[in-house]
Every structure is written in C-alpha cells, then in structure tokens.
Design an enzyme around this catalytic site. Structure first.
Site, PDB file in Angstrom:
ATOM      1  N   VAL A   1       0.846  -1.206   0.000  1.00  0.00           N
ATOM      2  CA  VAL A   1       0.000   0.000   0.000  1.00  0.00           C
ATOM      3  C   VAL A   1       0.875   1.248   0.000  1.00  0.00           C
ATOM      4  O   VAL A   1       0.610   2.214  -0.724  1.00  0.00           O
ATOM      5  CB  VAL A   1      -0.959  -0.011   1.213  1.00  0.00           C
ATOM      6  CG1 VAL A   1      -1.684   1.325   1.337  1.00  0.00           C
ATOM      7  CG2 VAL A   1      -1.961  -1.158   1.080  1.00  0.00           C
TER       8      VAL A   1
ATOM      9  N   LEU B   1       9.141   1.477  13.695  1.00  0.00           N
ATOM     10  CA  LEU B   1       7.925   1.453  14.514  1.00  0.00           C
ATOM     11  C   LEU B   1       8.054   0.549  15.739  1.00  0.00           C
ATOM     12  O   LEU B   1       7.203   0.569  16.616  1.00  0.00           O
ATOM     13  CB  LEU B   1       6.706   1.014  13.689  1.00  0.00           C
ATOM     14  CG  LEU B   1       6.188   1.961  12.604  1.00  0.00           C
ATOM     15  CD1 LEU B   1       4.715   1.710  12.328  1.00  0.00           C
ATOM     16  CD2 LEU B   1       6.397   3.419  12.906  1.00  0.00           C
TER      17      LEU B   1
ATOM     18  N   TYR C   1       3.218  -4.934  11.024  1.00  0.00           N
ATOM     19  CA  TYR C   1       3.745  -6.305  11.094  1.00  0.00           C
ATOM     20  C   TYR C   1       2.664  -7.148  10.413  1.00  0.00           C
ATOM     21  O   TYR C   1       1.566  -7.302  10.959  1.00  0.00           O
ATOM     22  CB  TYR C   1       3.950  -6.712  12.556  1.00  0.00           C
ATOM     23  CG  TYR C   1       4.514  -8.111  12.706  1.00  0.00           C
ATOM     24  CD1 TYR C   1       5.842  -8.300  13.069  1.00  0.00           C
ATOM     25  CD2 TYR C   1       3.728  -9.230  12.460  1.00  0.00           C
ATOM     26  CE1 TYR C   1       6.367  -9.577  13.189  1.00  0.00           C
ATOM     27  CE2 TYR C   1       4.249 -10.512  12.567  1.00  0.00           C
ATOM     28  CZ  TYR C   1       5.557 -10.680  12.941  1.00  0.00           C
ATOM     29  OH  TYR C   1       6.086 -11.945  13.053  1.00  0.00           O
ATOM     30  N   THR C   2       2.951  -7.673   9.220  1.00  0.00           N
ATOM     31  CA  THR C   2       1.894  -8.319   8.431  1.00  0.00           C
ATOM     32  C   THR C   2       2.076  -9.837   8.261  1.00  0.00           C
ATOM     33  O   THR C   2       1.314 -10.455   7.522  1.00  0.00           O
ATOM     34  CB  THR C   2       1.796  -7.682   7.021  1.00  0.00           C
ATOM     35  OG1 THR C   2       3.096  -7.723   6.417  1.00  0.00           O
ATOM     36  CG2 THR C   2       1.304  -6.251   7.089  1.00  0.00           C
TER      37      THR C   2
ATOM     38  N   TYR D   1      -4.155   1.960   8.552  1.00  0.00           N
ATOM     39  CA  TYR D   1      -4.868   0.839   7.918  1.00  0.00           C
ATOM     40  C   TYR D   1      -5.039  -0.316   8.890  1.00  0.00           C
ATOM     41  O   TYR D   1      -4.148  -0.611   9.692  1.00  0.00           O
ATOM     42  CB  TYR D   1      -4.106   0.371   6.666  1.00  0.00           C
ATOM     43  CG  TYR D   1      -4.041   1.463   5.625  1.00  0.00           C
ATOM     44  CD1 TYR D   1      -5.088   1.648   4.728  1.00  0.00           C
ATOM     45  CD2 TYR D   1      -2.976   2.358   5.601  1.00  0.00           C
ATOM     46  CE1 TYR D   1      -5.062   2.701   3.811  1.00  0.00           C
ATOM     47  CE2 TYR D   1      -2.943   3.403   4.684  1.00  0.00           C
ATOM     48  CZ  TYR D   1      -3.991   3.563   3.803  1.00  0.00           C
ATOM     49  OH  TYR D   1      -3.970   4.604   2.908  1.00  0.00           O
TER      50      TYR D   1
ATOM     51  N   THR E   1      -7.509  -4.264   9.400  1.00  0.00           N
ATOM     52  CA  THR E   1      -7.719  -5.532   8.688  1.00  0.00           C
ATOM     53  C   THR E   1      -9.063  -6.206   8.977  1.00  0.00           C
ATOM     54  O   THR E   1      -9.626  -6.041  10.058  1.00  0.00           O
ATOM     55  CB  THR E   1      -6.582  -6.510   9.079  1.00  0.00           C
ATOM     56  OG1 THR E   1      -6.850  -7.794   8.516  1.00  0.00           O
ATOM     57  CG2 THR E   1      -6.470  -6.683  10.581  1.00  0.00           C
TER      58      THR E   1
ATOM     59  N   TYR F   1      -2.010 -11.686  14.925  1.00  0.00           N
ATOM     60  CA  TYR F   1      -1.968 -10.558  13.980  1.00  0.00           C
ATOM     61  C   TYR F   1      -3.253  -9.727  14.109  1.00  0.00           C
ATOM     62  O   TYR F   1      -3.186  -8.506  14.302  1.00  0.00           O
ATOM     63  CB  TYR F   1      -1.798 -11.076  12.545  1.00  0.00           C
ATOM     64  CG  TYR F   1      -2.073 -10.029  11.489  1.00  0.00           C
ATOM     65  CD1 TYR F   1      -1.174  -8.986  11.262  1.00  0.00           C
ATOM     66  CD2 TYR F   1      -3.238 -10.077  10.714  1.00  0.00           C
ATOM     67  CE1 TYR F   1      -1.434  -8.016  10.301  1.00  0.00           C
ATOM     68  CE2 TYR F   1      -3.502  -9.118   9.748  1.00  0.00           C
ATOM     69  CZ  TYR F   1      -2.596  -8.086   9.547  1.00  0.00           C
ATOM     70  OH  TYR F   1      -2.866  -7.124   8.601  1.00  0.00           O
TER      71      TYR F   1
ATOM     72  N   TRP G   1      -7.382  -8.779   2.099  1.00  0.00           N
ATOM     73  CA  TRP G   1      -6.933  -9.597   0.962  1.00  0.00           C
ATOM     74  C   TRP G   1      -6.174  -8.747  -0.074  1.00  0.00           C
ATOM     75  O   TRP G   1      -6.486  -8.753  -1.270  1.00  0.00           O
ATOM     76  CB  TRP G   1      -8.120 -10.289   0.291  1.00  0.00           C
ATOM     77  CG  TRP G   1      -8.784 -11.372   1.074  1.00  0.00           C
ATOM     78  CD1 TRP G   1      -8.948 -11.447   2.428  1.00  0.00           C
ATOM     79  CD2 TRP G   1      -9.425 -12.548   0.540  1.00  0.00           C
ATOM     80  NE1 TRP G   1      -9.640 -12.593   2.756  1.00  0.00           N
ATOM     81  CE2 TRP G   1      -9.951 -13.276   1.623  1.00  0.00           C
ATOM     82  CE3 TRP G   1      -9.618 -13.048  -0.752  1.00  0.00           C
ATOM     83  CZ2 TRP G   1     -10.644 -14.479   1.458  1.00  0.00           C
ATOM     84  CZ3 TRP G   1     -10.320 -14.237  -0.915  1.00  0.00           C
ATOM     85  CH2 TRP G   1     -10.813 -14.941   0.182  1.00  0.00           C
TER      86      TRP G   1
HETATM   87  N1  LIG Z   1      -1.609  -7.656   3.137  1.00  0.00           N
HETATM   88  C1  LIG Z   1      -2.899  -7.861   3.363  1.00  0.00           C
HETATM   89  O1  LIG Z   1      -3.538  -8.754   2.770  1.00  0.00           O
HETATM   90  C2  LIG Z   1      -3.639  -6.979   4.332  1.00  0.00           C
HETATM   91  C3  LIG Z   1      -5.005  -7.263   4.587  1.00  0.00           C
HETATM   92  C4  LIG Z   1      -5.704  -6.419   5.446  1.00  0.00           C
HETATM   93  C5  LIG Z   1      -5.090  -5.318   6.004  1.00  0.00           C
HETATM   94  N2  LIG Z   1      -3.782  -5.077   5.772  1.00  0.00           N
HETATM   95  C6  LIG Z   1      -3.164  -3.888   6.385  1.00  0.00           C
HETATM   96  O2  LIG Z   1      -2.887  -2.954   5.357  1.00  0.00           O
HETATM   97  C7  LIG Z   1      -1.720  -2.203   5.669  1.00  0.00           C
HETATM   98  C8  LIG Z   1      -0.726  -2.276   4.540  1.00  0.00           C
HETATM   99  O3  LIG Z   1      -0.392  -3.650   4.337  1.00  0.00           O
HETATM  100  P1  LIG Z   1       0.617  -4.103   3.185  1.00  0.00           P
HETATM  101  O4  LIG Z   1       0.120  -5.398   2.643  1.00  0.00           O
HETATM  102  O5  LIG Z   1       0.884  -2.958   2.272  1.00  0.00           O
HETATM  103  O6  LIG Z   1       1.925  -4.404   4.050  1.00  0.00           O
HETATM  104  P2  LIG Z   1       3.333  -4.949   3.559  1.00  0.00           P
HETATM  105  O7  LIG Z   1       3.396  -4.996   2.076  1.00  0.00           O
HETATM  106  O8  LIG Z   1       3.629  -6.169   4.352  1.00  0.00           O
HETATM  107  O9  LIG Z   1       4.306  -3.777   4.026  1.00  0.00           O
HETATM  108  C9  LIG Z   1       4.529  -3.524   5.374  1.00  0.00           C
HETATM  109  C10 LIG Z   1       5.420  -2.317   5.467  1.00  0.00           C
HETATM  110  O10 LIG Z   1       5.665  -2.057   6.840  1.00  0.00           O
HETATM  111  C11 LIG Z   1       7.043  -1.793   6.990  1.00  0.00           C
HETATM  112  N3  LIG Z   1       7.464  -2.110   8.331  1.00  0.00           N
HETATM  113  C12 LIG Z   1       7.385  -3.304   8.963  1.00  0.00           C
HETATM  114  N4  LIG Z   1       7.912  -3.211  10.191  1.00  0.00           N
HETATM  115  C13 LIG Z   1       8.325  -1.925  10.332  1.00  0.00           C
HETATM  116  C14 LIG Z   1       8.968  -1.216  11.374  1.00  0.00           C
HETATM  117  N5  LIG Z   1       9.315  -1.807  12.520  1.00  0.00           N
HETATM  118  N6  LIG Z   1       9.238   0.086  11.187  1.00  0.00           N
HETATM  119  C15 LIG Z   1       8.931   0.705  10.036  1.00  0.00           C
HETATM  120  N7  LIG Z   1       8.328   0.086   8.994  1.00  0.00           N
HETATM  121  C16 LIG Z   1       8.038  -1.223   9.154  1.00  0.00           C
HETATM  122  C17 LIG Z   1       7.720  -2.678   5.947  1.00  0.00           C
HETATM  123  O11 LIG Z   1       9.027  -2.200   5.704  1.00  0.00           O
HETATM  124  P3  LIG Z   1      10.120  -3.120   4.956  1.00  0.00           P
HETATM  125  O12 LIG Z   1       9.831  -2.991   3.489  1.00  0.00           O
HETATM  126  O13 LIG Z   1      11.405  -2.491   5.363  1.00  0.00           O
HETATM  127  O14 LIG Z   1       9.956  -4.528   5.461  1.00  0.00           O
HETATM  128  C18 LIG Z   1       6.780  -2.484   4.779  1.00  0.00           C
HETATM  129  O15 LIG Z   1       7.078  -1.310   4.074  1.00  0.00           O
HETATM  130  C19 LIG Z   1      -1.219  -2.755   7.014  1.00  0.00           C
HETATM  131  O16 LIG Z   1      -1.734  -1.971   8.054  1.00  0.00           O
HETATM  132  C20 LIG Z   1      -1.837  -4.147   7.076  1.00  0.00           C
HETATM  133  O17 LIG Z   1      -1.997  -4.588   8.415  1.00  0.00           O
HETATM  134  C21 LIG Z   1      -3.024  -5.882   4.950  1.00  0.00           C
END
Ligand SMILES: NC(=O)c1ccc[n+]([C@@H]2O[C@H](COP(=O)([O-])OP(=O)(O)OC[C@H]3O[C@@H](n4cnc5c(N)ncnc54)[C@H](OP(=O)(O)O)[C@@H]3O)[C@@H](O)[C@H]2O)c1
Length: 302
Positions: free
Chosen positions: A15, A44, A68-69, A106, A108, A132, A157
């Site tokens: 995102v 974070l 943390y995903t 964001y 979930t 999670y 998703w």
């Molecule tokens: N993926 C899904 O299917 C899903 C579904 C529902 C909701 N969401 C929510 O949507 C949002 C975006 O998800 P996404 O899929 O885009 O996530 P993602 O692709 O897993 O990316 C997570 C990001 O968080 C960063 N991050 C992790 N730990 C960190 C820390 N300690 N300090 C700073 N940055 C940190 C990562 O950095 P690095 O690149 O350095 O690792 C990465 O840029 C999140 O809030 C997630 O909970 C996701």
C-alpha cells in the site's frame, strides 16, 4: 493545499508504494522507511524513533502504511507484532493529537472471527482469531481512545504487482507446477493495493479542500475500504491465471487440508457502505479491479 506536509511511513510496502505515487499532488510528501542507511528513517518497533521523526517533521498528515503483516509468524512473535501494530499506532495517535495532524492508519478484516453471514459493518463486534488480528485491533483501539483527527481504513486480501501477496504467489506457482490446490471455503474481497491508495488520496483531496463542509474530527472513525463483491481463494486463483500461458490444473480444497499456524476468518467480507456514503467514492468490484491490475502488468510494472 499544496503547503500540507505529508509524512508517509513505509513507502516500500504494497500500500505504501502505491500511496507514494498517489499523494504527490496533495502536498509536500516525505516518505520514510526503516532503512537505517537513509537520511531519515523510522522504526515502529522503537517509540523514540517514532517521536523524534514526527517532532522533527511536524506533518499535517501522517499516512501509516507500516505494519507487522506476517500473519502466521505473528503467532510466535507476538511481542513484536503488538509493538508494531498496537503500541506504534498509539504513539502515532498521541503525536498526531499534539500537532492537530490527521492520522490515516490501515487495519484488517482479521479483527473479525468470520462467523457473520452478511458483510461486516464497522460496528459489528470484533473477535480476532490470531495474534496478527488481535495486535491490529489493539492499534485500532488505541487510536480511537486517543482521538483527534484520524481515519482507520479497514481493508482485506491485498494484492498487487509488488511485495508478497497471493496474486504473485499464484503466478509463480503456475509457472512451476502442473497442479495447484487452493482453499475454496474462505470468503473475502480481494483488494488491489493501488485501489486502496487512490481511494485514500481521493479522501485526502476532499478533506484538504477549504470548501469541505465538515470538520475532520467529526469524520474521525473506522471505515471499511475493500473492493466490492466477494469470492474465495480458489476462484480468485482461477481468475489470476485465466489468461496465463501456463495453465495448471487448479483444485479446490477445504481450509482443514491447508493447515497454518494462525486461524483465519472463514468469511470476512466488509461492507463499504459507510465510506461510500461519507466520501462519495464508488469502489470497483474485485474482478474488474483484478483485470485492471493484470492489464497494468502487460503495459509495464510501474
Ligand atoms: N496484506 C494484506 O492482505 C492486508 C489485509 C488487510 C489489512 N492489511 C493492512 O494494510 C496495511 C498495509 O499492508 P501491506 O500489505 O501494504 O503491508 P506490507 O506490504 O507487508 O508492508 C509492510 C510495510 O511495513 C514496513 N514495516 C514493517 N515493520 C516496520 C517497522 N518496525 N518500522 C517501520 N516500517 C516497518 C515494511 O518495511 P520493509 O519494506 O522495510 O519490510 C513495509 O514497508 C497494514 O496496516 C496491514 O496490516 C493488509
């Protein structure tokens, strides 16, 4: 409007990467990741790092795309998951309140247990099934308790052409294997990361307008934000590789035949009525959005 300072946390995530490209016209964007070699970075997991970056930058808008995903790994790393998904958002909310900044965060569909038989509204009772989901819920609750100007956008998703996601996994496996077994009894709404970012930018553009008739505080709250419609992972997989050169045989399996450390909700469709009514955004159906995503891959991997 162009004088707004926007702090985007985690421009490397699915995102975050899309947001970085969508919000440029809304103000002065500072995108900060956790790479300690960068001039400015934020971790974070470290409250001091969060406070010092925000106090230095003094943003008008904070976009938190970090989380943390790792859903299964979280079962073993609960402390870290709670720190990043629960504690960090509480610090972001405190700092936003102090600056009178808007926090966009964001969350979930995994805050629900999946026992509903109709799309979840923002007010439906939560009951996460794993660490999670519980840690993300802790983040939601902290932001809500602190108050101020905030939007918690619950999505689900997520897929796209970058990062770790189901679409890329299926495309890879389709090249490698003659047969794929995919879970067919979990129901949800696949949502393109770019759709989440464009919807977020659209909302911010409205709120930034001096003509916007409502105070942002009055709009603070939780909003579902997913593609419309519903499907299961098996049907989603079939749609992903429908036009592939390699056509593996895809077989539907029940969740019990694909055991994972974390339990998932069997049904996690979210109702988008509130966000549509409040901000006037029509969200696309998941299958139309998937075609747009796949078509963007044909053109280039921008
Ligand atoms: N993926 C899904 O299917 C899903 C579904 C529902 C909701 N969401 C929510 O949507 C949002 C975006 O998800 P996404 O899929 O885009 O996530 P993602 O692709 O897993 O990316 C997570 C990001 O968080 C960063 N991050 C992790 N730990 C960190 C820390 N300690 N300090 C700073 N940055 C940190 C990562 O950095 P690095 O690149 O350095 O690792 C990465 O840029 C999140 O809030 C997630 O909970 C996701």
């Amino acid at each position: 409007m162009s004088s707004k300072k926007i702090l985007l946390i985690a421009p490397t995530g699915q995102v975050g990467w899309e947001l970085h490209r969508c919000v440029q016209t809304l103000g002065q964007v500072l995108a900060v990741g956790r790479n300690p070699k960068a001039q400015v970075f934020i971790d974070l997991a470290d409250p001091d790092s969060i406070r010092s970056v925000i106090r230095e930058v003094k943003p008008d808008i904070i976009l938190n795309a970090a989380a943390y995903t790792a859903v299964d790994k979280a079962e073993k790393e609960s402390e870290l998951a709670y720190t990043i998904n629960g504690t960090a958002p509480s610090i972001l909310a405190e700092e936003s309140l102090r600056l009178q900044a808007l926090l966009v965060h964001y969350s979930t569909d995994y805050v629900f247990d999946g026992s509903n038989d109709k799309p979840y509204t923002e007010d439906d009772p939560v009951n996460p099934m794993g660490i999670y989901g519980a840690s993300k819920l802790a983040g939601e609750q902290a932001i809500t308790a602190i108050g101020g100007k905030y939007l918690i956008l619950r999505t689900a998703w997520i897929y796209g052409l970058r990062g770790n996601n189901f679409l890329l996994t299926m495309q890879k496996l389709a090249k490698e294997r003659p047969e794929l077994k995919v879970v067919a009894d979990q129901i949800g709404s696949p949502t393109w990361s770019r759709m989440i970012a464009t919807a977020t930018a659209h909302i911010l553009a409205q709120l930034n307008s001096p003509l916007y008739p409502v105070e942002i505080e009055e709009l603070s709250g939780i909003y579902n934000l997913t593609c419309n419609g519903q499907t299961n992972w098996y049907e989603f997989a079939k749609s992903i590789i429908a036009k592939n050169y390699n056509q593996p045989n895809i077989l539907p399996i029940p969740t019990k035949d694909y055991p994972a450390p974390a339990k998932r909700p069997m049904y996690s469709v979210l109702s988008n009525d509130k966000i549509t009514k409040t901000f006037g955004i029509e969200l696309p159906d998941w299958d139309k959005c998937l075609q747009l995503c796949l078509a963007s891959d044909l053109n280039n991997k921008i």
